[in-house]
Design an enzyme around this catalytic site. Sequence first.
Site, mmCIF file in Angstrom:
data_model
loop_
_atom_site.group_PDB
_atom_site.id
_atom_site.type_symbol
_atom_site.label_atom_id
_atom_site.label_comp_id
_atom_site.label_asym_id
_atom_site.label_seq_id
_atom_site.Cartn_x
_atom_site.Cartn_y
_atom_site.Cartn_z
ATOM 1 N N GLU A 213 26.288 31.377 47.490
ATOM 2 C CA GLU A 213 26.549 32.215 46.314
ATOM 3 C C GLU A 213 26.014 31.513 45.058
ATOM 4 O O GLU A 213 26.204 30.309 44.874
ATOM 5 C CB GLU A 213 28.051 32.458 46.137
ATOM 6 C CG GLU A 213 28.322 33.336 44.904
ATOM 7 C CD GLU A 213 29.793 33.467 44.560
ATOM 8 O OE1 GLU A 213 30.504 34.185 45.276
ATOM 9 O OE2 GLU A 213 30.221 32.848 43.559
ATOM 10 N N TYR B 67 28.070 39.141 39.690
ATOM 11 C CA TYR B 67 27.871 40.181 38.685
ATOM 12 C C TYR B 67 28.955 40.003 37.647
ATOM 13 O O TYR B 67 30.152 39.982 37.973
ATOM 14 C CB TYR B 67 27.996 41.539 39.386
ATOM 15 C CG TYR B 67 27.581 42.710 38.557
ATOM 16 C CD1 TYR B 67 26.238 42.991 38.370
ATOM 17 C CD2 TYR B 67 28.526 43.538 37.972
ATOM 18 C CE1 TYR B 67 25.838 44.086 37.617
ATOM 19 C CE2 TYR B 67 28.140 44.639 37.223
ATOM 20 C CZ TYR B 67 26.793 44.906 37.051
ATOM 21 O OH TYR B 67 26.398 45.979 36.306
ATOM 22 N N ALA C 215 31.681 40.276 34.581
ATOM 23 C CA ALA C 215 32.712 41.260 34.266
ATOM 24 C C ALA C 215 32.131 42.327 33.340
ATOM 25 O O ALA C 215 31.349 42.021 32.440
ATOM 26 C CB ALA C 215 33.884 40.562 33.593
ATOM 27 N N HIS D 121 26.140 41.171 44.235
ATOM 28 C CA HIS D 121 27.535 41.543 43.941
ATOM 29 C C HIS D 121 27.472 42.706 42.955
ATOM 30 O O HIS D 121 26.643 42.706 42.046
ATOM 31 C CB HIS D 121 28.286 40.401 43.254
ATOM 32 C CG HIS D 121 28.468 39.181 44.098
ATOM 33 N ND1 HIS D 121 29.515 38.318 43.921
ATOM 34 C CD2 HIS D 121 27.751 38.666 45.124
ATOM 35 C CE1 HIS D 121 29.434 37.324 44.791
ATOM 36 N NE2 HIS D 121 28.352 37.513 45.534
ATOM 37 N N ARG E 60 35.870 45.465 43.268
ATOM 38 C CA ARG E 60 36.515 46.261 42.235
ATOM 39 C C ARG E 60 36.287 45.644 40.863
ATOM 40 O O ARG E 60 36.094 46.345 39.877
ATOM 41 C CB ARG E 60 38.024 46.331 42.523
ATOM 42 C CG ARG E 60 38.762 47.250 41.583
ATOM 43 C CD ARG E 60 40.244 47.112 41.753
ATOM 44 N NE ARG E 60 40.671 45.748 41.447
ATOM 45 C CZ ARG E 60 41.922 45.381 41.347
ATOM 46 N NH1 ARG E 60 42.877 46.252 41.545
ATOM 47 N NH2 ARG E 60 42.244 44.144 41.066
ATOM 48 N N GLY E 61 36.274 44.313 40.805
ATOM 49 C CA GLY E 61 36.130 43.624 39.515
ATOM 50 C C GLY E 61 37.480 43.420 38.852
ATOM 51 O O GLY E 61 38.486 43.999 39.275
ATOM 52 N N ASP E 62 37.480 42.567 37.852
ATOM 53 C CA ASP E 62 38.713 42.237 37.128
ATOM 54 C C ASP E 62 38.705 42.868 35.747
ATOM 55 O O ASP E 62 37.647 43.175 35.212
ATOM 56 C CB ASP E 62 38.840 40.717 36.998
ATOM 57 C CG ASP E 62 39.308 40.098 38.298
ATOM 58 O OD1 ASP E 62 40.188 40.694 38.941
ATOM 59 O OD2 ASP E 62 38.776 39.053 38.680
ATOM 60 N N ALA F 46 37.432 48.785 45.453
ATOM 61 C CA ALA F 46 36.182 48.380 46.107
ATOM 62 C C ALA F 46 35.789 49.391 47.185
ATOM 63 O O ALA F 46 34.610 49.670 47.382
ATOM 64 C CB ALA F 46 36.347 46.991 46.704
ATOM 65 N N GLN G 18 37.650 34.868 49.565
ATOM 66 C CA GLN G 18 37.931 34.012 48.415
ATOM 67 C C GLN G 18 37.967 32.583 48.941
ATOM 68 O O GLN G 18 38.305 32.352 50.112
ATOM 69 C CB GLN G 18 39.306 34.410 47.853
ATOM 70 C CG GLN G 18 39.834 33.553 46.745
ATOM 71 C CD GLN G 18 38.944 33.634 45.519
ATOM 72 O OE1 GLN G 18 37.835 33.112 45.535
ATOM 73 N NE2 GLN G 18 39.406 34.294 44.485
HETATM 74 P P1 FAD Z 1 40.021 45.780 45.923
HETATM 75 O O1 FAD Z 1 39.693 45.576 47.342
HETATM 76 O O2 FAD Z 1 39.831 47.158 45.420
HETATM 77 O O3 FAD Z 1 41.508 45.330 45.681
HETATM 78 C C1 FAD Z 1 41.893 43.986 45.592
HETATM 79 C C2 FAD Z 1 43.391 43.808 45.808
HETATM 80 O O4 FAD Z 1 44.077 44.476 44.781
HETATM 81 C C3 FAD Z 1 43.829 44.363 47.112
HETATM 82 O O5 FAD Z 1 43.810 43.388 48.110
HETATM 83 C C4 FAD Z 1 45.180 44.837 46.791
HETATM 84 O O6 FAD Z 1 46.059 43.761 47.054
HETATM 85 C C5 FAD Z 1 45.160 45.132 45.338
HETATM 86 N N1 FAD Z 1 45.010 46.559 45.080
HETATM 87 C C6 FAD Z 1 43.936 47.334 45.237
HETATM 88 N N2 FAD Z 1 44.188 48.601 44.905
HETATM 89 C C7 FAD Z 1 45.466 48.610 44.503
HETATM 90 C C8 FAD Z 1 46.329 49.601 44.029
HETATM 91 N N3 FAD Z 1 45.913 50.871 43.886
HETATM 92 N N4 FAD Z 1 47.580 49.242 43.723
HETATM 93 C C9 FAD Z 1 47.985 47.978 43.831
HETATM 94 N N5 FAD Z 1 47.202 46.992 44.274
HETATM 95 C C10 FAD Z 1 45.983 47.290 44.618
HETATM 96 N N6 FAD Z 1 34.385 39.631 40.366
HETATM 97 C C11 FAD Z 1 33.371 39.948 39.514
HETATM 98 O O7 FAD Z 1 33.624 40.485 38.428
HETATM 99 N N7 FAD Z 1 32.063 39.649 39.828
HETATM 100 C C12 FAD Z 1 31.719 39.068 41.000
HETATM 101 O O8 FAD Z 1 30.535 38.837 41.253
HETATM 102 C C13 FAD Z 1 32.750 38.726 41.921
HETATM 103 N N8 FAD Z 1 32.467 38.161 43.129
HETATM 104 C C14 FAD Z 1 33.470 37.924 44.027
HETATM 105 C C15 FAD Z 1 33.149 37.394 45.288
HETATM 106 C C16 FAD Z 1 34.145 37.158 46.230
HETATM 107 C C17 FAD Z 1 33.779 36.625 47.597
HETATM 108 C C18 FAD Z 1 35.510 37.400 45.895
HETATM 109 C C19 FAD Z 1 36.594 37.120 46.897
HETATM 110 C C20 FAD Z 1 35.845 37.906 44.640
HETATM 111 C C21 FAD Z 1 34.843 38.182 43.687
HETATM 112 N N9 FAD Z 1 35.124 38.732 42.430
HETATM 113 C C22 FAD Z 1 34.110 39.024 41.554
HETATM 114 C C23 FAD Z 1 36.513 38.956 42.005
HETATM 115 C C24 FAD Z 1 37.040 40.364 42.313
HETATM 116 O O9 FAD Z 1 36.333 41.328 41.550
HETATM 117 C C25 FAD Z 1 38.524 40.393 41.948
HETATM 118 O O10 FAD Z 1 39.252 39.535 42.784
HETATM 119 C C26 FAD Z 1 39.180 41.759 41.896
HETATM 120 O O11 FAD Z 1 40.454 41.641 41.287
HETATM 121 C C27 FAD Z 1 39.420 42.366 43.266
HETATM 122 O O12 FAD Z 1 38.282 42.844 43.782
HETATM 123 P P2 FAD Z 1 38.268 43.542 45.257
HETATM 124 O O13 FAD Z 1 36.900 43.985 45.471
HETATM 125 O O14 FAD Z 1 38.881 42.673 46.267
HETATM 126 O O15 FAD Z 1 39.221 44.818 44.968
#
Ligand code: FAD
Length: 336
Positions: A16, A48, A50, A76, A106-108, A126, A201
């Site tokens: 990465e 990618y 935020a 990403h 999904r992003g933060d 996501a 993660q």
């Molecule tokens: P999702 O799969 O949609 O959800 C994540 C978690 O949130 C779920 O496991 C669940 O516990 C909870 N959740 C989801 N929906 C709901 C709901 N409706 N109600 C309550 N809880 C819910 N971020 C960036 O901005 N750019 C990047 O390039 C980036 N790269 C990453 C690479 C990896 C390998 C990892 C592990 C994370 C990365 N992230 C990145 C961070 C990621 O965007 C965040 O952790 C984000 O908060 C969750 O993304 P997700 O795709 O897992 O979301």
Amino acid sequence: MEHRVSIPFDVPFSFELFPPRSPTAEVALWQTIQRLAATGPDFMSVTYGANGSSRQSSLAVLRYILNETSVHPLAHLTCVGSSHLEANRLVREFLDAGITSFLALRGDPPEGSVEGDRFLGDLGSASELVQLIHRVQTERAQYATLASRGGPGGRLPDSRQKVRVAVAAFPNGHPRSMRSNQDIDTLLAKQVSGATVAITQLFFHADDYLRFVDEARTGGVTIPILPGLMPATSAIRLERILEMTGERRPDELSRRLHATDSPEGQLEIGIEHAIALSTAVLSGGAPGLHLYTFNQDRAVVAVLDELHLSRHQSMASAQSAADHQTTARHQSKEPA
Ligand code: FAD
């Protein structure tokens, strides 16, 4: 460094990277990418920022990987704050650039924003982005078929060209998960939406990953779950990562890093720990290794070398392999 290895032969591995933040960092990154490419990874992923803050710089790194190395690039993507239309355009832009592998996230929320899901925009998870990527690719393929039928001498589209969509997984739970099996349910939903692989993660304890994979399999997840590993090469970096991820502190590693003043000494300790962790997860059945590089090659290459995993070419032959790439590469490059 003495190390006994009991891991399978020819293990897939990947890296990465993040987009450079200055012109100087950009030049350094191209060199790092060439050195990483020389180890023969299955793919390199590019983060990618935020709120789409790194859209163009991420794309520039992905284009560099695509055009200047023989490695498969993986983008990403997040859709924080986007409407359906904007997300659609974003996916299309990356596909148009020749990117066919994605990590759908999904992003933060942007820093300082109020908690809750209002920051998200039209796509709430996501899983929805995974579906959107597949949908946009299908629409493009259909359009290409129509266009090629319409024009004389039109080129037939390559129907084999499919997108691959990876997703994130959280062995120790996403910080906002409300119950322990929510992360398995979420991963299962991403698989049902069309995800083909999960990347975890980072974590510091092999048992956390192995237990999570067991629970995921019991819960019906069948896609490969690639462990994401980071050599913690300094005490400062370890502290920053623990703060960002909320991961459980690796006590022994932390104690050793904090007890060593020399940067070289800390680097060696981080590499040693990453080798032991890699060995443990691979021995436990992990399908490969995804290494967080922080845009530095030394530690991750040392880990791969020590485990006899890198498919080393000399820099010269890596460059000449890249030079031999033709335009066909864009269709034919597939991760193993
Ligand atoms: P999702 O799969 O949609 O959800 C994540 C978690 O949130 C779920 O496991 C669940 O516990 C909870 N959740 C989801 N929906 C709901 C709901 N409706 N109600 C309550 N809880 C819910 N971020 C960036 O901005 N750019 C990047 O390039 C980036 N790269 C990453 C690479 C990896 C390998 C990892 C592990 C994370 C990365 N992230 C990145 C961070 C990621 O965007 C965040 O952790 C984000 O908060 C969750 O993304 P997700 O795709 O897992 O979301």
